[in-house]
Design a protein around this motif. Structure first.
Motif, PDB file in Angstrom:
ATOM      1  N   THR A   1       4.762  -7.370 -19.430  1.00 53.60           N
ATOM      2  CA  THR A   1       4.577  -6.951 -20.823  1.00 53.60           C
ATOM      3  C   THR A   1       3.115  -6.658 -21.124  1.00 53.60           C
ATOM      4  N   HIS A   2       2.912  -5.817 -22.150  1.00 47.42           N
ATOM      5  CA  HIS A   2       1.560  -5.556 -22.644  1.00 47.42           C
ATOM      6  C   HIS A   2       1.324  -6.307 -23.949  1.00 47.42           C
ATOM      7  N   ASN A   3       2.357  -7.004 -24.384  1.00 48.32           N
ATOM      8  CA  ASN A   3       2.335  -7.644 -25.689  1.00 48.32           C
ATOM      9  C   ASN A   3       1.861  -9.106 -25.553  1.00 48.32           C
TER      10      ASN A   3
ATOM     11  N   ASP B   1      10.956  -5.205 -17.054  1.00 44.93           N
ATOM     12  CA  ASP B   1       9.745  -4.396 -17.044  1.00 44.93           C
ATOM     13  C   ASP B   1       9.489  -3.829 -18.438  1.00 44.93           C
ATOM     14  N   GLU B   2       8.592  -4.445 -19.155  1.00 42.09           N
ATOM     15  CA  GLU B   2       8.232  -4.032 -20.525  1.00 42.09           C
ATOM     16  C   GLU B   2       9.459  -3.742 -21.382  1.00 42.09           C
ATOM     17  N   PRO B   3      10.308  -4.752 -21.579  1.00 38.86           N
ATOM     18  CA  PRO B   3      11.562  -4.501 -22.299  1.00 38.86           C
ATOM     19  C   PRO B   3      11.378  -4.219 -23.782  1.00 38.86           C
TER      20      PRO B   3
ATOM     21  N   PHE C   1      14.700  -1.752 -15.992  1.00 39.64           N
ATOM     22  CA  PHE C   1      13.622  -0.781 -15.786  1.00 39.64           C
ATOM     23  C   PHE C   1      12.784  -0.539 -17.030  1.00 39.64           C
ATOM     24  N   GLN C   2      11.576  -0.036 -16.788  1.00 43.62           N
ATOM     25  CA  GLN C   2      10.651   0.302 -17.858  1.00 43.62           C
ATOM     26  C   GLN C   2      11.254   1.391 -18.762  1.00 43.62           C
ATOM     27  N   ALA C   3      11.963   2.358 -18.160  1.00 45.29           N
ATOM     28  CA  ALA C   3      12.630   3.402 -18.951  1.00 45.29           C
ATOM     29  C   ALA C   3      14.070   3.522 -18.445  1.00 45.29           C
TER      30      ALA C   3
ATOM     31  N   GLY D   1      -1.386  -7.533 -17.490  1.00 46.87           N
ATOM     32  CA  GLY D   1      -2.508  -6.867 -16.828  1.00 46.87           C
ATOM     33  C   GLY D   1      -2.558  -5.419 -17.258  1.00 46.87           C
ATOM     34  N   PRO D   2      -3.702  -4.782 -17.077  1.00 52.76           N
ATOM     35  CA  PRO D   2      -3.861  -3.395 -17.538  1.00 52.76           C
ATOM     36  C   PRO D   2      -2.877  -2.439 -16.875  1.00 52.76           C
ATOM     37  N   SER D   3      -2.716  -1.284 -17.473  1.00 50.95           N
ATOM     38  CA  SER D   3      -1.859  -0.249 -16.922  1.00 50.95           C
ATOM     39  C   SER D   3      -2.344   0.119 -15.517  1.00 50.95           C
ATOM     40  N   GLY D   4      -1.412   0.211 -14.585  1.00 50.59           N
ATOM     41  CA  GLY D   4      -1.775   0.553 -13.216  1.00 50.59           C
ATOM     42  C   GLY D   4      -2.151  -0.644 -12.360  1.00 50.59           C
ATOM     43  N   ALA D   5      -2.062  -1.852 -12.930  1.00 50.24           N
ATOM     44  CA  ALA D   5      -2.464  -3.063 -12.202  1.00 50.24           C
ATOM     45  C   ALA D   5      -1.497  -3.411 -11.066  1.00 50.24           C
ATOM     46  N   GLY D   6      -0.238  -2.942 -11.180  1.00 52.80           N
ATOM     47  CA  GLY D   6       0.730  -3.225 -10.128  1.00 52.80           C
ATOM     48  C   GLY D   6       1.943  -4.026 -10.582  1.00 52.80           C
ATOM     49  N   LYS D   7       2.146  -4.166 -11.870  1.00 51.84           N
ATOM     50  CA  LYS D   7       3.246  -4.992 -12.399  1.00 51.84           C
ATOM     51  C   LYS D   7       4.621  -4.443 -11.987  1.00 51.84           C
ATOM     52  N   THR D   8       4.830  -3.147 -12.234  1.00 54.22           N
ATOM     53  CA  THR D   8       6.123  -2.542 -11.886  1.00 54.22           C
ATOM     54  C   THR D   8       6.345  -2.602 -10.377  1.00 54.22           C
ATOM     55  N   THR D   9       5.302  -2.318  -9.623  1.00 55.82           N
ATOM     56  CA  THR D   9       5.421  -2.364  -8.158  1.00 55.82           C
ATOM     57  C   THR D   9       5.848  -3.761  -7.704  1.00 55.82           C
ATOM     58  N   LEU D  10       5.248  -4.794  -8.280  1.00 61.37           N
ATOM     59  CA  LEU D  10       5.603  -6.160  -7.899  1.00 61.37           C
ATOM     60  C   LEU D  10       7.056  -6.467  -8.275  1.00 61.37           C
TER      61      LEU D  10
ATOM     62  N   ALA E   1       0.851  -1.191   0.000  1.00 62.04           N
ATOM     63  CA  ALA E   1       0.000   0.000   0.000  1.00 62.04           C
ATOM     64  C   ALA E   1       0.879   1.231   0.000  1.00 62.04           C
ATOM     65  N   PHE E   2       0.439   2.243  -0.721  1.00 59.39           N
ATOM     66  CA  PHE E   2       1.082   3.552  -0.650  1.00 59.39           C
ATOM     67  C   PHE E   2       0.073   4.441   0.057  1.00 59.39           C
ATOM     68  N   GLY E   3       0.311   4.742   1.294  1.00 64.58           N
ATOM     69  CA  GLY E   3      -0.678   5.471   2.088  1.00 64.58           C
ATOM     70  C   GLY E   3      -1.940   4.638   2.185  1.00 64.58           C
ATOM     71  N   GLU E   4      -3.053   5.214   1.774  1.00 64.09           N
ATOM     72  CA  GLU E   4      -4.342   4.521   1.835  1.00 64.09           C
ATOM     73  C   GLU E   4      -4.542   3.588   0.651  1.00 64.09           C
ATOM     74  N   LYS E   5      -3.704   3.815  -0.372  1.00 64.51           N
ATOM     75  CA  LYS E   5      -3.920   3.127  -1.648  1.00 64.51           C
ATOM     76  C   LYS E   5      -3.300   1.727  -1.659  1.00 64.51           C
ATOM     77  N   GLU E   6      -4.158   0.718  -1.760  1.00 63.68           N
ATOM     78  CA  GLU E   6      -3.673  -0.655  -1.837  1.00 63.68           C
ATOM     79  C   GLU E   6      -3.353  -0.981  -3.289  1.00 63.68           C
ATOM     80  N   VAL E   7      -2.102  -1.282  -3.544  1.00 65.26           N
ATOM     81  CA  VAL E   7      -1.657  -1.498  -4.920  1.00 65.26           C
ATOM     82  C   VAL E   7      -1.473  -2.986  -5.225  1.00 65.26           C
ATOM     83  N   LEU E   8      -1.109  -3.767  -4.208  1.00 65.16           N
ATOM     84  CA  LEU E   8      -1.016  -5.226  -4.375  1.00 65.16           C
ATOM     85  C   LEU E   8      -1.766  -5.871  -3.220  1.00 65.16           C
TER      86      LEU E   8
HETATM   87  N1  LIG Z   1       5.503   5.405  -4.997  1.00 64.74           N
HETATM   88  C1  LIG Z   1       4.192   5.385  -5.228  1.00 64.74           C
HETATM   89  N2  LIG Z   1       3.351   6.153  -4.531  1.00 64.74           N
HETATM   90  C2  LIG Z   1       2.012   6.123  -4.744  1.00 64.74           C
HETATM   91  N3  LIG Z   1       1.413   5.326  -5.644  1.00 64.74           N
HETATM   92  C3  LIG Z   1       2.207   4.546  -6.379  1.00 64.74           C
HETATM   93  C4  LIG Z   1       3.636   4.517  -6.210  1.00 64.74           C
HETATM   94  N4  LIG Z   1       4.152   3.627  -7.086  1.00 64.74           N
HETATM   95  C5  LIG Z   1       3.101   3.124  -7.765  1.00 64.74           C
HETATM   96  N5  LIG Z   1       1.939   3.665  -7.352  1.00 64.74           N
HETATM   97  C6  LIG Z   1       0.587   3.354  -7.853  1.00 64.74           C
HETATM   98  O1  LIG Z   1       0.463   1.956  -7.863  1.00 64.74           O
HETATM   99  C7  LIG Z   1      -0.383   1.549  -8.938  1.00 64.74           C
HETATM  100  C8  LIG Z   1       0.322   0.474  -9.733  1.00 64.74           C
HETATM  101  O2  LIG Z   1       1.397   1.053 -10.447  1.00 64.74           O
HETATM  102  P1  LIG Z   1       2.408   0.197 -11.316  1.00 64.74           P
HETATM  103  O3  LIG Z   1       3.406   1.139 -11.851  1.00 64.74           O
HETATM  104  O4  LIG Z   1       2.899  -0.936 -10.509  1.00 64.74           O
HETATM  105  O5  LIG Z   1       1.448  -0.329 -12.477  1.00 64.74           O
HETATM  106  P2  LIG Z   1       1.818  -1.134 -13.791  1.00 64.74           P
HETATM  107  O6  LIG Z   1       0.990  -2.363 -13.813  1.00 64.74           O
HETATM  108  O7  LIG Z   1       3.288  -1.298 -13.880  1.00 64.74           O
HETATM  109  O8  LIG Z   1       1.319  -0.154 -14.950  1.00 64.74           O
HETATM  110  P3  LIG Z   1       1.922   0.072 -16.448  1.00 64.74           P
HETATM  111  O9  LIG Z   1       1.447  -1.082 -17.253  1.00 64.74           O
HETATM  112  O10 LIG Z   1       1.288   1.370 -16.881  1.00 64.74           O
HETATM  113  O11 LIG Z   1       3.394   0.174 -16.334  1.00 64.74           O
HETATM  114  C9  LIG Z   1      -0.689   2.803  -9.739  1.00 64.74           C
HETATM  115  O12 LIG Z   1      -1.969   3.234  -9.374  1.00 64.74           O
HETATM  116  C10 LIG Z   1       0.362   3.787  -9.275  1.00 64.74           C
HETATM  117  O13 LIG Z   1      -0.090   5.103  -9.337  1.00 64.74           O
END
Ligand SMILES: Nc1ncnc2c1ncn2[C@@H]1O[C@H](COP(=O)(O)OP(=O)(O)OP(=O)(O)O)[C@@H](O)[C@H]1O
Ligand SMILES: [Mg+2]
Length: 248
Positions: A199-201, A166-168, A90-92, A37-46, A13-20
């Protein structure tokens, strides 16, 4: 296949926001595991958590039988031995304003590794990515496809056991996508590296992965073999996602 990494009840979680949310997953030694998974699903975070860049807010990670649940601080430091066994592309990826060779050698140099060993490792990494011959060129003058392959070389120069990608192939043309996919196959065959790729591919998943996990809003809704996911997905949302439909 033998287990390399086990993820148990992982939450982030980032603050109140549960990401995984309560992720349970086993990564097997030598496999290519695709994370989609869709953009914002949590792939990079994982991926960042698996690379110990980020500490999860809950759950535990078991790497090569060693349980790391926050009590062990070492992997979160650069010097941790576990961290040295993995590498994240990294993604970039950043490109330093030096030669291709120095970009790839950077991580080894800061660790004070012997010059001859650096030379050998960098040469081997550049060979795998097909960039041997441009090692003296300024990295900033590389094409996007070459720059991505250079970043790849930087990620494998340590010969990691686990390579997190991450999305190479995002933003690359089909020829460069094919080159990167070939590099991924070669690394697994020649070095036995375990690979997790976000990947998105979707066609790419079918081409290179052994298994796949689908993340949706921070939940791992399905883990399946490639055969299984494309012929008989367990979750209706997985089937929709693979067909290119929006899922929520
Ligand atoms: N440091 C952070 N602080 C707050 N929220 C964050 C942080 N890092 C990621 N998030 C949030 O976590 C969620 C998941 O982000 P993440 O980058 O893991 O998605 P993703 O699946 O990799 O998306 P994409 O396919 O666009 O790369 C998003 O809503 C993002 O805004
Ligand atoms: Mg991402």
């Amino acid at each position: 296949m033998q287990e390399l990494f086990r993820i148990e009840n992982l939450c982030m979680a980032f603050g109140e926001k549960e990401v995984l949310k309560d992720i349970n997953l086993e990564i097997r030694r030598g496999e290519i595991f695709a994370l989609i998974g869709p953009s914002g699903a949590g792939k990079t975070t994982l991926l960042r958590i698996l690379n110990f860049f980020e500490k999860p807010t809950g759950g535990s990670l078991v790497f090569e039988g060693m349980r790391l649940n926050g009590a062990h601080e070492t992997p979160y430091l650069n010097t941790g031995t576990t961290r040295k066994k993995m590498s994240l592309l990294f993604q970039a990826p950043a490109v330093f304003n030096t030669s291709v060779f120095d970009n790839v050698a950077y991580g080894l140099k800061v660790r004070g590794i012997d010059k001859r060993i650096i030379e050998k490792k960098v040469t081997s990494a550049l060979n795998i990515v097909g960039l041997f011959g441009v090692e003296k060129q300024k990295a900033r003058t590389l094409s996007a496809g070459e720059a991505q392959r250079m970043a790849f070389a930087r990620a494998i120069v340590y010969d990691p056991e686990l390579l997190l990608l991450d999305e190479p192939t995002a933003n690359l043309d089909p020829a460069n996508v094919a080159k990167i996919e070939e590099i991924i196959r070669r690394i697994r065959i020649e070095r036995g590296t375990t690979i997790v790729i976000a990947t998105h591919n979707i066609p790419q998943v079918r081409r290179i992965a052994d298994r796949v996990g689908i993340l949706l809003n921070g939940e791992l809704i399905e883990v399946n073999s490639i055969e299984g996911i494309f012929t008989a997905p367990k979750d209706a949302r997985s089937a929709a996602f693979l067909k290119g439909e929006m899922i929520y």
